[in-house]
Design an enzyme around this catalytic site. Structure first.
Site, mmCIF file in Angstrom:
data_model
loop_
_atom_site.group_PDB
_atom_site.id
_atom_site.type_symbol
_atom_site.label_atom_id
_atom_site.label_comp_id
_atom_site.label_asym_id
_atom_site.label_seq_id
_atom_site.Cartn_x
_atom_site.Cartn_y
_atom_site.Cartn_z
ATOM 1 N N MET A 120 0.803 -1.217 0.000
ATOM 2 C CA MET A 120 0.000 0.000 0.000
ATOM 3 C C MET A 120 0.834 1.265 0.000
ATOM 4 S SD MET A 120 -1.317 0.144 3.992
ATOM 5 C CE MET A 120 -2.859 -0.474 3.514
ATOM 6 N N CYS A 121 0.187 2.321 -0.479
ATOM 7 C CA CYS A 121 0.684 3.687 -0.363
ATOM 8 C C CYS A 121 -0.537 4.530 0.001
ATOM 9 C CB CYS A 121 1.370 4.146 -1.652
ATOM 10 S SG CYS A 121 0.341 4.070 -3.127
ATOM 11 N N ASN A 122 -0.409 5.842 -0.042
ATOM 12 C CA ASN A 122 -1.529 6.685 0.399
ATOM 13 C C ASN A 122 -2.850 6.341 -0.270
ATOM 14 O OD1 ASN A 122 -0.086 8.192 2.261
ATOM 15 N ND2 ASN A 122 0.623 9.616 0.710
#
Length: 184
Positions: free
Chosen positions: A124-126
């Protein structure tokens, strides 16, 4: 039956009714841009607290965090409570000046993804779009997907904000840099 018993039963009925309502109203809400990459490997954007029950059902062992900033404190506490290992790969040197992920960060992410003991795992990222999409795109290259399918998947998650540089990164990535462990 006395009034006290009647009141007691009434209170009991209300609490059972409330319990039924609360169990029915418990909805599992996935994080933004959530998707299953393959069995035990998932992708998403940063979850809100509403997504914690959903993530709990995945029984995650590891999270790969690709954004340069730290995940929100509630999420970090959730991971600690669930005994999920956080791999923060989004440190400053893992992101280029234009926000794109570096080759070093992709290689680090893949080295974790390819270890079966780290699964189930969430990348994941933002927002779960660009950095996550780049890592998943390169992973698809290792799986020998055709480029058209890889880029279609990247675009589906990126939405209207497709980054051509990320697509180019996926296409030109040297898969020989990744050593895929052989199954035992």
């Amino acid at each position: 039956m006395t009034t006290e018993d009647g009141e007691h039963l009434k209170e009991h009925r209300i609490s059972v009714k409330q319990a039924r309502l609360s169990s029915r109203s418990l909805k599992l809400i996935p994080p933004p841009n959530f998707g299953m990459v393959e069995d035990g490997l998932y992708r998403s954007g940063q979850p809100s607290e509403l997504s914690f029950p959903f993530l709990e059902k995945l029984r995650l062992k590891s999270i790969i965090w690709l954004a340069p900033e730290d995940p929100n404190p509630a999420f970090i506490n959730f991971l600690a409570d669930q005994d999920v290992k956080l791999h923060h790969l989004g440190v400053d040197n893992a992101v280029q000046y234009d926000g794109a992920i570096t080759e070093e960060a992709v290689l680090s992410a893949l080295s974790i993804i390819l270890v079966p003991s780290s699964l189930p795992l969430l990348v994941m990222c933002n927002l779960g779009r660009h950095r996550t999409g780049t890592v998943v795109g390169v992973f698809r290259r290792l799986q020998r997907w055709n480029l058209t399918s890889i880029l279609e998947e990247y675009r589906r998650y990126a939405g209207p904000k497709v980054r051509v540089l990320n697509e180019q990164f996926i296409e030109l990535f040297d898969c020989d840099l990744v050593s895929v462990p052989l199954p035992p």
